[in-house]
Design an enzyme around this catalytic site. Structure first.
Site, PDB file in Angstrom:
ATOM      1  N   GLU A 214       0.820  -1.206   0.000  1.00  0.00           N
ATOM      2  CA  GLU A 214       0.000   0.000   0.000  1.00  0.00           C
ATOM      3  C   GLU A 214       0.860   1.263   0.000  1.00  0.00           C
ATOM      4  O   GLU A 214       1.975   1.285   0.529  1.00  0.00           O
ATOM      5  CB  GLU A 214      -0.920  -0.006   1.223  1.00  0.00           C
ATOM      6  CG  GLU A 214      -1.800  -1.251   1.263  1.00  0.00           C
ATOM      7  CD  GLU A 214      -2.991  -1.114   2.179  1.00  0.00           C
ATOM      8  OE1 GLU A 214      -3.470   0.008   2.392  1.00  0.00           O
ATOM      9  OE2 GLU A 214      -3.461  -2.150   2.675  1.00  0.00           O
TER      10      GLU A 214
ATOM     11  N   CYS B 296      -6.842   4.255  -2.333  1.00  0.00           N
ATOM     12  CA  CYS B 296      -7.045   2.806  -2.351  1.00  0.00           C
ATOM     13  C   CYS B 296      -8.392   2.327  -2.872  1.00  0.00           C
ATOM     14  O   CYS B 296      -8.447   1.465  -3.754  1.00  0.00           O
ATOM     15  CB  CYS B 296      -6.779   2.216  -0.970  1.00  0.00           C
ATOM     16  SG  CYS B 296      -7.716   2.973   0.374  1.00  0.00           S
TER      17      CYS B 296
ATOM     18  N   ASP C 108      -0.565  -0.198  -4.503  1.00  0.00           N
ATOM     19  CA  ASP C 108      -1.943   0.157  -4.885  1.00  0.00           C
ATOM     20  C   ASP C 108      -2.088   1.603  -5.349  1.00  0.00           C
ATOM     21  O   ASP C 108      -3.103   1.953  -5.950  1.00  0.00           O
ATOM     22  CB  ASP C 108      -2.927  -0.170  -3.758  1.00  0.00           C
ATOM     23  CG  ASP C 108      -2.764   0.685  -2.503  1.00  0.00           C
ATOM     24  OD1 ASP C 108      -1.723   1.369  -2.366  1.00  0.00           O
ATOM     25  OD2 ASP C 108      -3.674   0.652  -1.656  1.00  0.00           O
TER      26      ASP C 108
END
Length: 615
Positions: free
Chosen positions: A31, A70, A231
């Protein structure tokens, strides 16, 4: 044996045979990380395991996440569709899938794959029952049936934005040596956040290797195709949530064992660095291509490897819409070298106060220095109104700080990217031009894409053309906007109102009769914009009338959640002009029993912003 039982047994048997001759597929995802890895040329990064993985796999130089945050980015992955085309582009939202659309794990499971996700979902679409075999912290490919091929995701949160602002942190990276982008102020807070970011990447690198070791120990390394990617961009301001390359470009590395290299991307070889353009909408069709399954017609991406590999596109497309509680609207496009960004809310600065983002020390000190006029011109741009369009040359300006939109040397490039973007917006029927509250109201619990699938409800070409005119400061004649303000279509009226808001005091006197009439527009989203104009430029009596309208529409019990968010954003934009209703705003109800859990925080955040810190 009964015929039905025989057919069922035959189906299971043939599916298992077919599945047994297919690769396992492992995705290791992270992430909030830009390509800050050694294999991408970052000399400050400590990523020996990923560097070694890239040396025996293929690295993509131009991979975009489509969204710089995200939930919409993951929505693009799970559907293979651009979220603006399905009404799922906001951060966050929760809308039904369009009719006939399935999430890719459903398609893989039907083909015999054991599909697991460990464990983040965060989709903006309602997930159908049975999408995954297992989606939890315990999900693992080890739990599949004997000889069953698997598709598995392991997602690391180690590099998430929230981990960059740890209290009482013990840094390993030297803050004094950490490289800083030119738009961030050089302060101890900023250096500390960046040092923590690099420390988290180093920790993640070790976690990554554990997944490879586990696969090797199970004897599955030569049977498994591995993807590694992030992401969206780094979890610091003007990376995460930024619609340009800084927020969209992600590290993306693939490895195909010898057995499956006939399925690999074009020109695959160990250590190769591909210039091919790929983005998240390509992942679902690529999976289907790898396992030899048909690709549904609704898929908007293209497979970049596998048996159905398609040619690379000329462009990648990105977007930014509502970010948590704050409204915004940008669309971006790149050809790999140049990035073009169109701002459909140019009157709103980049530096909107987002409650979650404002917890970051970098954001706090940056905003403090901006208010004190202690930033240089590059650092201060983030806090100013946006240009209506921007063009950046990543070759000479990788940080996207020099806007070339007015450069005569780049006119052809500007026109080419602008035209390609406009074509894309129309082709996918980008629903972002429909105000969210109106979109949800009209869809009435159904898919927004299905509700606005034809021009009778959504004349997309006409809407995009009016939005372009409304937000272009070079178009000064208010007559087309005043004419559109009486159009039967509420979406066109919304953009007419937005254009008049952007033009401000210069057209207010001439537009006054039309604005007063529009204060009772039957569409709340239009009413809100008109009320903001009147509250901003009207006399005391008109201002109070407009504020009363905004106050009513901000009440979730008298309107609805989405309308309240739009109204509260307008009240915030009014600043001191809304001071007389501050106490009434503080007393507003902040939730409804019907508000989806993933959206519930946004109205309270807006009310807090209005009644405490302000902007």
């Amino acid at each position: 044996m009964k015929p039905l039982a025989f057919l069922l047994l035959f189906f299971v048997f043939t599916t298992q045979i077919k599945a047994a001759d297919r690769p396992n597929i492992l995705w290791i995802t992270i992430e909030d990380t830009s390509p800050n890895l050694g294999c991408y040329g970052d000399t400050f990064a400590r990523t020996p395991n990923l560097d070694a993985f890239a040396a025996r796999g293929q690295l993509f130089q131009h991979a975009w996440s489509n969204a710089p945050v995200c939930a919409p980015a993951r929505t693009a992955i799970i559907t293979g569709m651009y979220p603006p085309s399905t009404g799922a582009e906001h951060m966050r939202s929760q809308v039904p899938l369009p009719a006939g659309v399935e999430m890719y794990p459903q398609l893989l499971r039907r083909a015999g794959y054991y599909c697991t996700n460990n464990n983040k979902e965060d989709y903006n679409h309602e997930k159908p029952k049975g999408t995954w075999d297992d989606s939890s912290k315990k999900a693992h490919w080890k739990n599949r049936a004997a000889n069953q091929p698997f598709f598995a995701i392991f997602n690391s949160t180690t590099t998430h934005e929230s981990q960059n602002r740890k209290p009482n942190r013990q840094l390993i990276s030297d803050p004094s040596k950490v490289p800083l982008p030119p738009f961030h102020p050089d302060t101890p807070e900023v250096r500390g956040d960046w040092a923590q970011c690099y420390d988290n990447i180093a920790t993640m690198d070790g976690e990554f290797q554990k997944h490879l070791d586990e696969l090797t120990a199970a004897g599955l390394a030569e049977d498994t195709i591995i993807f590694f990617y992030g992401d969206h961009g780094t979890g610091l301001p003007r990376f995460k949530r930024w619609p340009g390359n800084g927020g969209m470009q992600v590290p993306f590395i693939v490895h195909f064992p010898k057995k499956w290299q006939h399925l690999a991307p074009q020109a695959y070889s160990p250590g190769a660095k591909s210039e091919e353009l790929i983005s998240f909408v390509d992942l679902a069709p690529t999976l289907l291509s790898l396992i030899g399954e048909p690709i549904p017609d609704y898929i908007q991406g293209r497979p970049f490897c596998g048996t159905k590999r398609a040619p690379a596109p000329e462009y990648l497309h990105g977007f930014r819409s509502r970010m948590d509680e704050r409204q915004d609207f940008m669309r971006s496009i790149t050809d790999g070298r140049y990035v073009y960004i169109r701002h459909y809310m140019p009157h709103v600065p980049y530096g909107l106060r987002l409650s979650y983002q404002s917890m970051m020390p970098t954001m706090q000190i940056w905003e403090k220095l901006a208010k004190a006029n202690q930033l240089n011109s590059v650092q201060a741009d983030y806090w100013k109104p946006k240009p209506f369009e921007a063009l950046y040359d990543l070759q000479s300006d990788p940080w996207e700080t020099v806007n070339l939109a007015s450069s005569t040397d780049h006119t052809e490039t500007l026109h080419r990217l602008r035209a390609a973007q406009q074509k894309h917006l129309v082709n996918i029927r980008d629903l972002g031009f429909i105000p969210e509250a109106e979109r949800i109201r009209t869809a009435a619990g159904n898919s927004p894409r299905d509700a606005f699938q034809d021009d009778s409800t959504y004349p997309v070409q006409e809407v995009v053309a009016l939005a372009n005119l409304a937000t272009d400061p070079g178009q000064t004649d208010p007559l087309p906007l005043l004419t559109a303000l009486e159009n039967p279509n509420p979406i066109l009226r919304y953009w007419a109102a937005t254009g008049l808001l952007i033009r401000g005091q210069s057209v207010y006197t001439d537009a006054y009769p039309a604005l007063k009439k529009a204060l009772i527009d039957p569409t709340p989203s239009v009413q809100i914009i008109i009320a903001e104009i009147v509250a901003r430029h009207g006399d005391a009596a008109d201002q109070q009338e407009a504020l009363s309208i905004l106050l009513k529409l901000a009440n979730v019990e008298q309107s609805d959640w989405f309308t309240a968010v739009e109204a509260l954003n307008s009240v915030i934009a009014l600043g001191d002009r809304a001071a007389t209703i501050k106490d009434e705003i503080a007393a507003l109800p902040q939730s409804l029993p019907t508000t989806p859990k993933r959206l519930a925080e946004y109205v309270p955040r807006l009310i807090e912003t209005l009644t405490t810190s302000g902007e």
